[in-house]
Design an enzyme around this catalytic site. Structure first.
Site: not given
Ligand code: SAH
Length: 341
Positions: A91, A104, A111, A115, A118, A332
């Protein structure tokens, strides 16, 4: 295989000459790509046909396909889901602010940092993006929205400091006069706090803004929402932030996502004051986009005000991030997850 989006103009010139083409063609090619957003050899009609054929052969261009595009109703946020050469998706988001356009950028597919709040890590880590794939995220907007670029924030999916070399290469490339000519001061890199890489970054002689995802004022709470805090304790993260400021002269920003009943309390605000009183920093508070899967919610406006006002009253510089894109799942990894379901 060489990638045109990873090349400086000097590198392209060398490549062209080595492949029997004229050096000055690099000027035309860079103009096509970076001024016009043209990303196919066949559309570069000023190049001799023979050169185009040759280039298709020796330097094929793989430009990502736009798999989905979402625009917020306010017309100020556009999100693209890009399908890469190997079928993976990333994205990228364009935010049109009063002061100019900001993009962004994502740095990884998935990832590994995971977290709690997220969406990016929910399907795990897949791979690093190349510098060229990051450049392509900016070009995707040049091509479709013809946006002039004011700044970038490296805050999309992925932990940039775990893809260090490619991210540095990307920033150096878009800084070049004949690409995007973006000043380092107009680049912000956000990290969950990969301490050794923060020291390396301070020595790169690139005065970008470093943003640190703090999200909690003590290790115990931080470990609960950010597993990386097991590896790097708060004290060391803050020390690396101070070193960044002392080495580069650039004020460090601390991101603090506001989560109801978790970290948006007066007790937490008080601890933040203890950590940061008198320091030349900025806290960027961001109300969470509700994450129902893990039961983390946005505080009420009254709770947010109380938290922010406490910090202000105690002299801590704090901004409340304008929320763009909440309605289009611009936060995100949310679009990618939705599409892949
Ligand atoms: N890995 C890097 C960069 C990507 S995350 C880092 O951790 O900084 C960048 C920012 O996205 C985080 O600081 C947080 O502010 C924001 N973010 C992540 N999940 C969010 C959510 N559910 N709602 C609002 N902001 C979120």
């Amino acid at each position: 295989m060489a990638d045109i989006f990873e090349m400086t103009k000097a590198e392209l010139q060398e490549f062209l000459v080595a492949n029997g083409m004229k050096k000055f063609r690099a000027d035309q090619i860079f103009h096509y790509i970076y001024k016009q957003g043209i990303t196919s050899w066949d559309d570069m009609v000023l190049l001799p046909k023979a050169d185009r054929m040759k280039l298709n052969d020796v330097l094929p261009i793989y430009f990502p396909e736009i798999e989905a595009q979402q625009e917020a109703s306010d017309g100020q946020t556009v999100k693209l889901l890009l399908r890469l050469h190997d079928g993976q998706t990333v994205e990228t988001v364009l935010m049109m602010h009063d002061y100019g356009n900001s993009i962004c950028v994502s740095t990884q597919v998935g990832c590994a940092v995971n977290c709690a709040f997220c969406a990016s890590a929910k399907n795990g880590f897949v791979r690093n993006l190349t510098a060229g794939e990051m450049v392509a995220q900016l070009l995707a907007f040049r091509k479709n929205v013809t946006a002039e670029l004011h700044s970038i924030v490296i805050m999309g999916t992925g932990e940039p400091l775990l893809n260090y070399q490619n991210v540095i290469r990307f920033m150096r490339l878009i800084h070049q006069e004949d690409t995007f000519y973006l000043g380092y001061r107009n680049m912000t890199l956000s990290t969950a706090g990969i301490v050794p890489a923060m020291y390396d970054l301070a020595n790169e002689k690139m005065p970008i803004t470093l943003a640190i995802s703090l999200h909690a004022p003590n290790d115990e709470l931080r470990r609960r929402i950010m597993p990386i805090a097991e590896q790097y304790v708060l004290r060391d993260v803050l020390k690396a932030g101070e070193n960044y400021f002392n080495t580069t002269g650039r004020k460090v920003t601390f991101e603090y996502i506001l989560i109801k009943d978790v970290n948006c309390t007066i007790a937490c605000a008080r601890q933040l004051v203890q950590l940061f009183a008198g320091k030349n920093i900025l806290i960027n508070a961001i109300p969470i986009n509700d994450n129902y899967d893990v039961g983390l919610y946005r505080p009420s406006s009254a709770e947010i005000d109380m938290f922010i006002n406490f910090l202000k009253k105690h002299g801590i510089p704090v901004t409340l991030r304008r929320e763009m894109g909440t309605k289009i799942q611009a936060a995100c990894g949310q679009l990618r997850i939705k599409r892949d379901k």
